[in-house]
Design a protein around this motif. Structure first.
Motif, PDB file in Angstrom:
ATOM      1  N   SER A 186       0.828  -1.203   0.000  1.00 13.59           N
ATOM      2  CA  SER A 186       0.000   0.000   0.000  1.00 13.59           C
ATOM      3  C   SER A 186       0.861   1.253   0.000  1.00 13.59           C
ATOM      4  N   ILE A 187       1.974   1.210   0.723  1.00 15.07           N
ATOM      5  CA  ILE A 187       2.873   2.366   0.781  1.00 15.07           C
ATOM      6  C   ILE A 187       3.586   2.557  -0.548  1.00 15.07           C
ATOM      7  N   VAL A 188       4.078   1.467  -1.124  1.00 16.63           N
ATOM      8  CA  VAL A 188       4.759   1.566  -2.423  1.00 16.63           C
ATOM      9  C   VAL A 188       3.811   2.138  -3.470  1.00 16.63           C
ATOM     10  N   ALA A 189       2.583   1.618  -3.519  1.00 11.43           N
ATOM     11  CA  ALA A 189       1.623   2.081  -4.525  1.00 11.43           C
ATOM     12  C   ALA A 189       1.263   3.547  -4.318  1.00 11.43           C
ATOM     13  N   LYS A 190       1.022   3.928  -3.078  1.00 10.35           N
ATOM     14  CA  LYS A 190       0.619   5.307  -2.784  1.00 10.35           C
ATOM     15  C   LYS A 190       1.716   6.306  -3.112  1.00 10.35           C
ATOM     16  N   VAL A 191       2.920   6.044  -2.654  1.00 10.30           N
ATOM     17  CA  VAL A 191       4.015   6.982  -2.913  1.00 10.30           C
ATOM     18  C   VAL A 191       4.313   7.063  -4.410  1.00 10.30           C
ATOM     19  N   THR A 192       4.308   5.912  -5.078  1.00  5.06           N
ATOM     20  CA  THR A 192       4.565   5.903  -6.521  1.00  5.06           C
ATOM     21  C   THR A 192       3.534   6.730  -7.260  1.00  5.06           C
ATOM     22  N   ARG A 193       2.263   6.538  -6.916  1.00  6.24           N
ATOM     23  CA  ARG A 193       1.216   7.286  -7.617  1.00  6.24           C
ATOM     24  C   ARG A 193       1.278   8.779  -7.298  1.00  6.24           C
ATOM     25  N   ASP A 194       1.537   9.126  -6.062  1.00 10.57           N
ATOM     26  CA  ASP A 194       1.654  10.541  -5.702  1.00 10.57           C
ATOM     27  C   ASP A 194       2.768  11.208  -6.496  1.00 10.57           C
ATOM     28  N   ARG A 195       3.862  10.499  -6.695  1.00 10.81           N
ATOM     29  CA  ARG A 195       4.963  11.057  -7.478  1.00 10.81           C
ATOM     30  C   ARG A 195       4.564  11.230  -8.940  1.00 10.81           C
ATOM     31  N   ILE A 196       3.822  10.273  -9.478  1.00  7.08           N
ATOM     32  CA  ILE A 196       3.343  10.385 -10.859  1.00  7.08           C
ATOM     33  C   ILE A 196       2.456  11.614 -11.005  1.00  7.08           C
ATOM     34  N   MET A 197       1.533  11.807 -10.059  1.00 10.99           N
ATOM     35  CA  MET A 197       0.609  12.943 -10.159  1.00 10.99           C
ATOM     36  C   MET A 197       1.344  14.273  -9.991  1.00 10.99           C
ATOM     37  N   ALA A 198       2.353  14.312  -9.132  1.00  8.49           N
ATOM     38  CA  ALA A 198       3.139  15.534  -8.982  1.00  8.49           C
ATOM     39  C   ALA A 198       3.885  15.862 -10.269  1.00  8.49           C
ATOM     40  N   ALA A 199       4.374  14.820 -10.963  1.00  9.75           N
ATOM     41  CA  ALA A 199       5.060  15.041 -12.239  1.00  9.75           C
ATOM     42  C   ALA A 199       4.085  15.536 -13.305  1.00  9.75           C
ATOM     43  N   LEU A 200       2.879  14.963 -13.340  1.00 12.21           N
ATOM     44  CA  LEU A 200       1.876  15.421 -14.304  1.00 12.21           C
ATOM     45  C   LEU A 200       1.454  16.857 -14.020  1.00 12.21           C
ATOM     46  N   ALA A 201       1.503  17.254 -12.759  1.00  8.14           N
ATOM     47  CA  ALA A 201       1.099  18.613 -12.387  1.00  8.14           C
ATOM     48  C   ALA A 201       2.024  19.679 -12.961  1.00  8.14           C
ATOM     49  N   VAL A 202       3.253  19.297 -13.282  1.00  7.47           N
ATOM     50  CA  VAL A 202       4.185  20.267 -13.855  1.00  7.47           C
ATOM     51  C   VAL A 202       3.660  20.781 -15.198  1.00  7.47           C
ATOM     52  N   ASP A 203       3.098  19.881 -16.016  1.00  2.65           N
ATOM     53  CA  ASP A 203       2.570  20.275 -17.322  1.00  2.65           C
ATOM     54  C   ASP A 203       1.102  20.702 -17.257  1.00  2.65           C
ATOM     55  N   HIS A 204       0.444  20.383 -16.155  1.00  4.54           N
ATOM     56  CA  HIS A 204      -0.979  20.730 -15.994  1.00  4.54           C
ATOM     57  C   HIS A 204      -1.177  21.355 -14.613  1.00  4.54           C
ATOM     58  N   PRO A 205      -0.674  22.572 -14.426  1.00  7.10           N
ATOM     59  CA  PRO A 205      -0.602  23.157 -13.081  1.00  7.10           C
ATOM     60  C   PRO A 205      -1.931  23.643 -12.512  1.00  7.10           C
ATOM     61  N   HIS A 206      -2.977  23.733 -13.329  1.00  5.27           N
ATOM     62  CA  HIS A 206      -4.226  24.333 -12.855  1.00  5.27           C
ATOM     63  C   HIS A 206      -4.928  23.490 -11.792  1.00  5.27           C
TER      64      HIS A 206
END
Length: 204
Positions: free
Chosen positions: A145-165
């Motif tokens: 659960s920790i691996v999945a959560k941290v991995t996904r949070d990092r993915i979403m933070a990376a996507l936020a760079v190109d979609h900051p709104h």
């Protein structure tokens, strides 16, 4: 607190499986599979692992670092993207991600302990045991659960760079007031799940 009782009740190599991201309006669903070597898991993990939702972000990051470096964990990660979620539905996409996570372990497994009550069809030739609330009962599932959560949070933070709104670095794509307001003001993007009602209604 989770422990190894469920693991010791099984024979052979046991992995725990969990996912992150079934509920958000955007981004992939991510699953993790983790095998813990019960003979040498450090006390930091035995004492610290728990349902990822009950831990702070900094604690999850700390525990993931231990999992990755302690030598007592084999980790596999898989995901299903937005197109797969919209095509197959979120449950099927979640099971696809779980199957991919198991495949990424790179070794045979005898029993997979899966958080929840619906067993995925795994490509691995192994038994599957579902465990409701498993991330609070099994150390292997808690680790996943920790691996999945941290991995996904990092993915979403990376996507936020190109979609900051949308504030994904804060809300991870969940339907918070911030996210919904941004969708109304800026529309939806390619990473939104169009099969989910709030997104589908806006597209209509």
């Amino acid at each position: 607190m989770p422990d190894f009782q469920l693991e010791w009740a099984e024979t052979g190599v046991v992995c725990g499986i969990d996912e992150a991201g079934r509920g958000p309006l955007a981004g992939p669903v991510v699953a993790a599979a983790v095998i813990l070597d019960r003979a040498c898991v450090p006390d930091t993990l035995v004492d610290g692992l728990n349902d990822s939702k009950k831990l702070t972000a900094s604690k999850r990051e700390e525990l993931l670092t231990v999992l990755e470096t302690c030598g007592a964990a084999v980790i596999g990660i898989g995901q299903a993207d937005v197109a797969e979620i919209d095509t197959h539905n979120i449950l099927r996409a979640t099971h696809m991600a779980m199957d991919r996570a198991c495949g990424a372990l790179g070794r045979a497994v005898d029993v997979a302990l899966v958080d929840g009550n619906q067993p995925p069809a795994l490509s691995l030739d192994c038994a599957v045991r579902t465990v409701v609330g498993g991330d609070g009962l099994s150390l292997s599932i808690a680790a996943a659960s920790i691996v999945a959560k941290v991995t996904r949070d990092r993915i979403m933070a990376a996507l936020a760079v190109d979609h900051p709104h949308y504030g994904w670095e804060r809300n991870a794509g969940y339907g918070t007031a911030e996210h919904r307001t941004a969708m109304l003001e800026h529309g939806v993007c390619v990473h939104h799940r169009r099969s989910f009602a709030p997104v589908r209604d806006l597209c209509a």
